[in-house]
Structures are given as structure tokens and as C-alpha cells.
Write a protein that holds these residues in place. Sequence first.
Motif, PDB file in Angstrom:
ATOM      1  N   ARG A   1      67.032  89.526   9.173  1.00 36.90           N
ATOM      2  CA  ARG A   1      67.563  90.873   7.780  1.00 36.90           C
ATOM      3  C   ARG A   1      67.390  90.343   6.589  1.00 36.90           C
ATOM      4  O   ARG A   1      67.676  91.092   5.948  1.00 36.90           O
ATOM      5  N   TYR A   2      67.211  89.140   6.064  1.00 40.86           N
ATOM      6  CA  TYR A   2      66.978  89.148   4.736  1.00 40.86           C
ATOM      7  C   TYR A   2      65.789  90.209   4.470  1.00 40.86           C
ATOM      8  O   TYR A   2      65.970  90.450   3.055  1.00 40.86           O
ATOM      9  N   PHE A   3      64.555  89.727   4.956  1.00 35.64           N
ATOM     10  CA  PHE A   3      63.810  90.694   4.383  1.00 35.64           C
ATOM     11  C   PHE A   3      63.408  91.975   5.183  1.00 35.64           C
ATOM     12  O   PHE A   3      63.466  92.536   4.142  1.00 35.64           O
ATOM     13  N   MET A   4      64.490  92.174   5.604  1.00 33.09           N
ATOM     14  CA  MET A   4      64.423  93.875   6.030  1.00 33.09           C
ATOM     15  C   MET A   4      65.694  94.185   5.292  1.00 33.09           C
ATOM     16  O   MET A   4      65.078  95.818   4.428  1.00 33.09           O
ATOM     17  N   LEU A   5      66.422  93.986   4.102  1.00 29.95           N
ATOM     18  CA  LEU A   5      67.578  94.011   3.404  1.00 29.95           C
ATOM     19  C   LEU A   5      66.732  94.047   2.108  1.00 29.95           C
ATOM     20  O   LEU A   5      66.825  94.481   0.829  1.00 29.95           O
ATOM     21  N   HIS A   6      65.806  93.663   1.706  1.00 33.55           N
ATOM     22  CA  HIS A   6      64.476  93.431   0.631  1.00 33.55           C
ATOM     23  C   HIS A   6      62.749  93.596   0.806  1.00 33.55           C
ATOM     24  O   HIS A   6      62.164  92.727   0.627  1.00 33.55           O
ATOM     25  N   PRO A   7      62.573  94.857   1.247  1.00 33.19           N
ATOM     26  CA  PRO A   7      61.369  95.277   1.602  1.00 33.19           C
ATOM     27  C   PRO A   7      60.774  94.872   0.656  1.00 33.19           C
ATOM     28  O   PRO A   7      61.014  95.734  -0.190  1.00 33.19           O
ATOM     29  N   GLY A   8      59.419  95.176   0.267  1.00 29.12           N
ATOM     30  CA  GLY A   8      58.594  95.102  -0.815  1.00 29.12           C
ATOM     31  C   GLY A   8      58.767  94.209  -1.672  1.00 29.12           C
ATOM     32  O   GLY A   8      58.037  94.654  -2.949  1.00 29.12           O
ATOM     33  N   GLN A   9      59.626  93.500  -1.167  1.00 22.84           N
ATOM     34  CA  GLN A   9      60.177  91.919  -2.839  1.00 22.84           C
ATOM     35  C   GLN A   9      59.048  90.679  -2.678  1.00 22.84           C
ATOM     36  O   GLN A   9      59.249  89.949  -1.632  1.00 22.84           O
ATOM     37  N   LEU A  10      58.781  90.529  -3.234  1.00 26.58           N
ATOM     38  CA  LEU A  10      58.420  88.847  -3.424  1.00 26.58           C
ATOM     39  C   LEU A  10      59.065  87.841  -2.782  1.00 26.58           C
ATOM     40  O   LEU A  10      60.376  87.671  -4.015  1.00 26.58           O
ATOM     41  N   LEU A  11      59.397  86.708  -2.118  1.00 30.92           N
ATOM     42  CA  LEU A  11      60.475  86.205  -2.099  1.00 30.92           C
ATOM     43  C   LEU A  11      59.989  84.609  -1.982  1.00 30.92           C
ATOM     44  O   LEU A  11      59.009  84.871  -1.275  1.00 30.92           O
ATOM     45  N   SER A  12      59.973  84.375  -2.584  1.00 34.13           N
ATOM     46  CA  SER A  12      59.397  82.445  -2.493  1.00 34.13           C
ATOM     47  C   SER A  12      60.117  81.804  -1.748  1.00 34.13           C
ATOM     48  O   SER A  12      61.137  82.246  -1.119  1.00 34.13           O
ATOM     49  N   LYS A  13      59.728  80.585  -0.865  1.00 31.97           N
ATOM     50  CA  LYS A  13      60.604  79.995   0.283  1.00 31.97           C
ATOM     51  C   LYS A  13      61.361  79.317   0.065  1.00 31.97           C
ATOM     52  O   LYS A  13      62.348  79.560   0.531  1.00 31.97           O
ATOM     53  N   SER A  14      61.789  78.837  -1.621  1.00 28.20           N
ATOM     54  CA  SER A  14      63.118  78.463  -1.959  1.00 28.20           C
ATOM     55  C   SER A  14      64.349  79.708  -1.474  1.00 28.20           C
ATOM     56  O   SER A  14      65.480  79.321  -1.694  1.00 28.20           O
TER      57      SER A  14
END
Length: 222
Positions: free
Chosen positions: A160-173
Motif C-alpha cells: 500500500r505504501y509503495f502504491m501510494l508513492h509510485p516512482g519515488q525513491l524510498l529508503s529502507k529506513s
Amino acid sequence: MRLLLVEDDPVLGPKLQSALNKAGYATDLSVDGIDAQAMGDIETYDLIVLDLGLPGQSGLEVLKNWREANNATPVIILTARDAWEDKVLGFKAGADDYLAKPFQTEELLVRINAVLRRCSGLNTGALTYAGLSLDESDQSVTLSSGEKLLLTGTEFKLLRYFMLHPGQLLSKSTLTEHVYQLDSDKDSNVMEVYVNRLRQKLGAELIQTRRGQGYIFGNPDG
């Protein structure tokens, strides 16, 4: 998605926290206005559910202080007062939505989903991206082929978090902060395990790894 629930009612607070956790949100509970303001200032939340009638400091003052400090976290106000003046004051202070007590938990969940999508620039309704459709009622995902896959609690929160932030670079933290509650054992290395589980279910090409930086869900170029 990580939520802060601010509710001092000793019965309603834990009941709502349990319902929100069951719905796939990592939910921290605060029962005091002063404590809530500090948590909202320090911790990373995707949305805050805020009661107006709080000990220590009113919810309205807490909200005003957050907005004056440029804390733009979406806020849904809960209050037993349903006079239009209170609604106006809440929206003027920076609230994103308003729900008067008594209410059904299902309505709160719908409003949370709507605010999160609106703040992410997405349409309301089913959360869809790249041929995937996420069903929040049973925490499953339907592939473009029509196949429906059940997800574990953490897989669901992460997707869900991925799908709400598509195309964004997201760190593990960053992912860890938004998937786990305050008192959880936050091991960012475990996030790699869940990312790999999603890749196995959805296809490896959907989640890209940027070595030393994090992950990108979908196409970063749109």
C-alpha cells in the motif's frame, strides 16, 4: 501506512487503535494533547486522527501548533461537537477532514483512505497501479491477469505504501518508519525480506533496487 490516533476515551481509544491495526495501519495511540503534539513533531506519520477534547492541551491548539511549525501531515478531526462553528474552526486550523461522534469505524476507515489518496494525488476508490488493484477489505491484491493473491499484514502495509508513492525513491529506513508502530522492533534489514516476497508475488521488475539508496516501485519516469 503509519497513523497517530489521539483519543483520551479509555474505551474508544484502544478500540479504534485495534480496528485501525486490523485494517492494516501501524497505529500509535496518544491520550494527551501535549504528548500528542510532541509525537506529531518527532515521529513520521502518514495521517493523524485527532480528537478535539483532550487533557493537557486541546486538539485545536495541537493542530494549530503543528501547522505553524509547517507540519503538513494530514489530520482528520474527531469530536463529539457537531456544531458548524467547530467544523469551521477545525478547517481554519488546518484539518483535512472532520468526523463527528458517534460514528461507525467503517466511515472513519473510508475517510482515512480518501484523505491519503487525495494527499498522494490519487483518485479515491480502489487503489490501483500498473495493473494491480489493492483490496483493503481483505488485504489482497488482484493482478492484471485477474489472479487474486492474499497478502500478509506486513506485505499489505508495504505494498500500500509503495502504491501510494509510485516512482519515488524510498529508503529502507523510510519504509520501516511507515510500516511499523512506535513500539515495534524496527529492523530495516527485515524490509528487504518483505520486498523480495512482494517481488515473488508481483514480478521482480515492479520493484527496482537502487543500491545504497533504496527502492522504486513502478516506473520512476512515469
